[in-house]
Design an enzyme around this catalytic site. Structure first.
Site, mmCIF file in Angstrom:
data_model
loop_
_atom_site.group_PDB
_atom_site.id
_atom_site.type_symbol
_atom_site.label_atom_id
_atom_site.label_comp_id
_atom_site.label_asym_id
_atom_site.label_seq_id
_atom_site.Cartn_x
_atom_site.Cartn_y
_atom_site.Cartn_z
ATOM 1 C CG ASP A 93 -1.433 -3.076 -5.877
ATOM 2 O OD1 ASP A 93 -1.458 -2.001 -5.253
ATOM 3 O OD2 ASP A 93 -2.457 -3.600 -6.358
ATOM 4 C CB ALA A 94 3.000 -1.598 -1.493
ATOM 5 C CE LYS A 95 -4.646 -0.582 -3.984
ATOM 6 N NZ LYS A 95 -4.083 -1.871 -4.454
ATOM 7 N NE ARG A 96 4.109 -0.938 2.119
ATOM 8 C CZ ARG A 96 3.707 -2.045 2.724
ATOM 9 N NH1 ARG A 96 2.519 -2.093 3.304
ATOM 10 N NH2 ARG A 96 4.491 -3.111 2.769
#
Length: 275
Positions: A93-96
């Site tokens: 879960d990084a939401k880049r």
């Protein structure tokens, strides 16, 4: 086995729609580990071992490690999950969200450094911010679509000139022209079951990562009814229902791992009862 095949296999093997989110905070660690950021790996590894046969996926949140200078512990944790739970997909879960060479580096971070099976992304810079991740065969790219926070209305619920809302446009693109190699999924919050159902209409085959069950108050039964689909006894559209704090911090004592297992069992049962 690619990411989506891995989800379906884990769903069958563990009879589960539950994803355990790994969001460790040093201040919330149990017992003598409290306030010790050097114990994030130990804590998360124990949670993984206690729940590995109960989940469809694990979802470590990179910020909880990076903010505590614990990226090396995250690398160790990713390797540990591959070793002790090789059949359970891991979603970073990084939401880049960026373009060009920067997106290429973020993709390397997710899939080469951390060896994740999938990563969460922001799609709001368009397809060229997503394409670098699709160069990794079999990996998943899960796009923010209709998130569980109230502020999501500020943009995601706004109507476009064509008449559809922004989150509907994201869902439609993810199901069709952006999904060139069958690698895309969508993030849809459990706090909006009617909109999960709308996303499912627009994206009938994509996996949905659904946060918000547990501490955020999302309804498990409504979530499953809105998003999970089956035909002929086989899942046709998987859902990955995430719970983090309600499982991680089910106990602040030495029994934290056993308590996490019991919380995961209860959540899995609630989700399965709605199928």
């Amino acid at each position: 086995m690619n990411f989506i095949e891995g989800l379906l296999a884990a769903e069958r093997r563990n009879d589960s729609l539950l994803c355990v989110g790994l969001d460790p905070e040093a201040a919330k660690l149990p017992g003598v580990w409290k306030n010790d950021p050097g114990r994030l790996y130990d804590f998360c590894a124990a949670i993984v071992e206690a729940t590995k046969d109960l989940v469809i996926a694990f979802k470590p949140q990179i910020a909880y490690f990076a903010a505590q200078r614990a990226e090396e512990q995250l690398e160790r944790l990713m390797a540990h999950m591959r070793r002790v739970a090789p059949g359970v997909p891991v979603i970073l879960d990084a939401k880049r969200g960026d373009i060009g060479s920067t997106a290429e580096q973020y993709a390397r971070e997710a899939f080469e450094r951390y060896q994740a099976d999938a990563v969460t992304l922001s799609p709001f810079m368009g397809f060229d911010s997503i394409e670098p991740y699709l160069r990794y065969p079999g990996k998943g790219a899960i796009l923010l679509c209709r998130t569980s926070n109230a502020g999501g209305d500020d943009l995601q619920a706004q109507p476009l000139a064509a008449g559809e809302r922004l989150f509907e446009r994201v869902a439609r693109l993810a199901q069709t022209e952006w999904n060139r190699n069958g690698q895309l999924g969508l993030v849809v919050g459990a706090t909006y079951p009617a909109e999960i159902e709308r996303v499912r209409e627009l994206a009938p085959t994509l996996p949905l990562l659904i946060p918000g069950v547990g501490a955020q108050g999302g309804d498990a039964a409504a979530t499953v009814k809105a998003g999970w689909r089956q035909q002929g006894g086989q899942t046709t559209a998987p859902i990955v229902v995430n719970s983090s704090r309600a499982i991680l911090y089910a106990s602040a004592g030495e029994d934290f791992a056993a308590a996490a297992r019991q919380a995961a069992l209860a959540t899995r049962a609630a989700l399965n009862a709605a199928r």
